[in-house]
Design a protein around this motif. Structure first.
Motif, PDB file in Angstrom:
ATOM      1  N   PRO A   1       1.538 -25.109  39.603  1.00 61.57           N
ATOM      2  CA  PRO A   1       1.250 -26.363  38.892  1.00 61.57           C
ATOM      3  C   PRO A   1       1.014 -26.096  37.401  1.00 61.57           C
ATOM      4  O   PRO A   1       0.183 -25.253  37.055  1.00 61.57           O
ATOM      5  CB  PRO A   1      -0.039 -26.851  39.556  1.00 61.57           C
ATOM      6  CG  PRO A   1      -0.322 -25.910  40.688  1.00 61.57           C
ATOM      7  CD  PRO A   1       0.452 -24.674  40.473  1.00 61.57           C
ATOM      8  N   GLU A   2       1.733 -26.813  36.584  1.00 58.65           N
ATOM      9  CA  GLU A   2       1.702 -26.640  35.121  1.00 58.65           C
ATOM     10  C   GLU A   2       0.297 -26.552  34.542  1.00 58.65           C
ATOM     11  O   GLU A   2       0.030 -25.794  33.621  1.00 58.65           O
ATOM     12  CB  GLU A   2       2.401 -27.840  34.464  1.00 58.65           C
ATOM     13  CG  GLU A   2       3.915 -27.777  34.492  1.00 58.65           C
ATOM     14  CD  GLU A   2       4.464 -26.674  33.603  1.00 58.65           C
ATOM     15  OE1 GLU A   2       3.999 -26.567  32.465  1.00 58.65           O
ATOM     16  OE2 GLU A   2       5.346 -25.914  34.072  1.00 58.65           O
ATOM     17  N   GLU A   3      -0.610 -27.367  35.089  1.00 61.97           N
ATOM     18  CA  GLU A   3      -1.912 -27.544  34.431  1.00 61.97           C
ATOM     19  C   GLU A   3      -2.947 -26.483  34.824  1.00 61.97           C
ATOM     20  O   GLU A   3      -4.049 -26.464  34.281  1.00 61.97           O
ATOM     21  CB  GLU A   3      -2.443 -28.960  34.707  1.00 61.97           C
ATOM     22  CG  GLU A   3      -2.915 -29.237  36.128  1.00 61.97           C
ATOM     23  CD  GLU A   3      -1.789 -29.429  37.157  1.00 61.97           C
ATOM     24  OE1 GLU A   3      -0.601 -29.308  36.809  1.00 61.97           O
ATOM     25  OE2 GLU A   3      -2.123 -29.684  38.329  1.00 61.97           O
ATOM     26  N   ILE A   4      -2.606 -25.607  35.761  1.00 60.00           N
ATOM     27  CA  ILE A   4      -3.579 -24.595  36.206  1.00 60.00           C
ATOM     28  C   ILE A   4      -3.385 -23.319  35.389  1.00 60.00           C
ATOM     29  O   ILE A   4      -2.267 -22.814  35.279  1.00 60.00           O
ATOM     30  CB  ILE A   4      -3.389 -24.273  37.711  1.00 60.00           C
ATOM     31  CG1 ILE A   4      -3.395 -25.539  38.559  1.00 60.00           C
ATOM     32  CG2 ILE A   4      -4.440 -23.266  38.186  1.00 60.00           C
ATOM     33  CD1 ILE A   4      -4.729 -26.174  38.748  1.00 60.00           C
ATOM     34  N   PRO A   5      -4.476 -22.761  34.824  1.00 59.36           N
ATOM     35  CA  PRO A   5      -4.344 -21.531  34.033  1.00 59.36           C
ATOM     36  C   PRO A   5      -3.826 -20.367  34.887  1.00 59.36           C
ATOM     37  O   PRO A   5      -4.347 -20.112  35.973  1.00 59.36           O
ATOM     38  CB  PRO A   5      -5.770 -21.249  33.555  1.00 59.36           C
ATOM     39  CG  PRO A   5      -6.524 -22.522  33.725  1.00 59.36           C
ATOM     40  CD  PRO A   5      -5.868 -23.263  34.844  1.00 59.36           C
ATOM     41  N   LEU A   6      -2.801 -19.691  34.372  1.00 59.83           N
ATOM     42  CA  LEU A   6      -2.220 -18.538  35.076  1.00 59.83           C
ATOM     43  C   LEU A   6      -2.018 -17.400  34.079  1.00 59.83           C
ATOM     44  O   LEU A   6      -1.386 -17.574  33.035  1.00 59.83           O
ATOM     45  CB  LEU A   6      -0.866 -18.917  35.688  1.00 59.83           C
ATOM     46  CG  LEU A   6      -0.066 -17.767  36.315  1.00 59.83           C
ATOM     47  CD1 LEU A   6      -0.795 -17.158  37.509  1.00 59.83           C
ATOM     48  CD2 LEU A   6       1.328 -18.249  36.749  1.00 59.83           C
ATOM     49  N   LEU A   7      -2.559 -16.236  34.430  1.00 55.90           N
ATOM     50  CA  LEU A   7      -2.392 -15.017  33.640  1.00 55.90           C
ATOM     51  C   LEU A   7      -1.834 -13.961  34.587  1.00 55.90           C
ATOM     52  O   LEU A   7      -2.454 -13.652  35.606  1.00 55.90           O
ATOM     53  CB  LEU A   7      -3.761 -14.588  33.089  1.00 55.90           C
ATOM     54  CG  LEU A   7      -3.885 -13.221  32.430  1.00 55.90           C
ATOM     55  CD1 LEU A   7      -3.001 -13.115  31.193  1.00 55.90           C
ATOM     56  CD2 LEU A   7      -5.361 -12.953  32.043  1.00 55.90           C
ATOM     57  N   ILE A   8      -0.660 -13.445  34.276  1.00 62.28           N
ATOM     58  CA  ILE A   8      -0.041 -12.416  35.123  1.00 62.28           C
ATOM     59  C   ILE A   8      -0.302 -11.053  34.500  1.00 62.28           C
ATOM     60  O   ILE A   8      -0.096 -10.865  33.292  1.00 62.28           O
ATOM     61  CB  ILE A   8       1.476 -12.661  35.258  1.00 62.28           C
ATOM     62  CG1 ILE A   8       1.708 -13.946  36.060  1.00 62.28           C
ATOM     63  CG2 ILE A   8       2.159 -11.472  35.923  1.00 62.28           C
ATOM     64  CD1 ILE A   8       3.167 -14.255  36.307  1.00 62.28           C
ATOM     65  N   SER A   9      -0.748 -10.104  35.329  1.00 60.87           N
ATOM     66  CA  SER A   9      -0.981  -8.746  34.818  1.00 60.87           C
ATOM     67  C   SER A   9      -0.358  -7.736  35.767  1.00 60.87           C
ATOM     68  O   SER A   9      -0.094  -8.048  36.941  1.00 60.87           O
ATOM     69  CB  SER A   9      -2.479  -8.485  34.654  1.00 60.87           C
ATOM     70  OG  SER A   9      -3.138  -8.626  35.893  1.00 60.87           O
TER      71      SER A   9
END
Ligand code: G3P
Ligand code: MG
Length: 251
Positions: free
Chosen positions: A143-151
């Motif tokens: 979902p566009e509005e959810i913060p996502l950080l890929i590491s």
């Protein structure tokens, strides 16, 4: 996709490690729910791949430590993985917990209103297929509005993630901070550096933050240490015990 600027602008100082793995079996839905119940608004979990290219939430390449089974997860089908008990190894009351699929985990993250640091954790040698399947799924469902950080510790995974998800914030994950960290951050287009607590110094923090990058430190379970790191300018600490941190630090 939420931009790096917006994501780090709203990132809390405390990030739950593998959910809240000090209290619950790591990387399970119970662990995500516990993190939220403890007041964490951002969590880290690990994602890897099964034989039939299903993205599932698991840290180790062998299921022995965290389930009632054994053997490499990459050689098991999703059906075989889903038949495993991923809770009883931790405590009897978690019997019946399953290894979640990525979709189940991200649905739960959304329902709980959390932000997500998704660590791509391939079986060694399977960096590219793991990143390809994980990021394709995120592209379809996230979902566009959810913060996502890929590491990831694996730069091949960061490279693939950048190809599929051109706007997603990326985190360069490492134990010690390499001497040429600044070149690497630029090369892999990372917004944040995530390093192991033993190796970070006040000078590193000043240099990394001064260069305009964000910094997360794992795994910090002592609130005094967390406070010191945050006072020195670390953006967030990743902890197994969010409840120990929150009274001292706030969110
Ligand atoms: O992403 C931070 C931390 O989880 C990296 O190490 O081994 O716990 O996945 P590990
Ligand atoms: Mg991890």
């Amino acid at each position: 996709m939420i931009s790096a600027e917006k994501l780090f602008g709203q990132m809390p100082k405390i990030v739950g490690h593998r959910g809240a793995c000090g209290h619950t079996p790591e990387n399970t839905l119970a662990s995500l729910r516990k993190a939220a119940a403890l007041g964490t608004s951002f969590i880290e979990i690990d994602v890897t791949l099964t034989r039939d290219n299903a993205a599932v939430i698991q840290h180790d390449s062998d299921v022995r430590r965290c389930t009632n089974g054994s053997g490499p997860i990459l050689l098991k089908s999703l059906e075989e993985v889903r038949a495993l008990d991923a809770g009883s190894w931790f405590a009897p009351e978690f019997t019946g917990e399953r290894i979640p699929t990525l979709k189940e985990a991200t649905d739960t993250v959304q329902k709980l209103g959390l932000g997500l640091n998704l660590e791509i954790k391939p079986t060694t040698g399977w960096q590219v297929p793991t990143a390809v399947h994980v990021t394709a799924e995120l592209k379809q469902h996230w979902p566009e509005e959810i913060p996502l950080l890929i590491s990831s510790f694996q730069v091949e995974c960061l490279i693939e993630a950048r190809k599929t998800l051109p706007d997603v914030p990326l985190g360069y994950l490492t134990s010690a901070i390499p001497p040429d960290w600044e070149r690497r951050m630029a090369e892999y287009d990372c917004a944040s550096l995530h390093c192991e607590r033993h190796y970070v110094t006040k000078d590193h923090i000043a240099a990394i933050r001064g260069a305009g990058y964000h910094l997360l430190v794992y795994t910090v379970n002592d609130p005094e240490e967390a406070k010191k790191l945050l006072d020195w300018g670390v953006d967030a600490v990743i902890t197994d015990f969010p409840d120990r941190m929150l009274p001292l630090i706030g969110s």
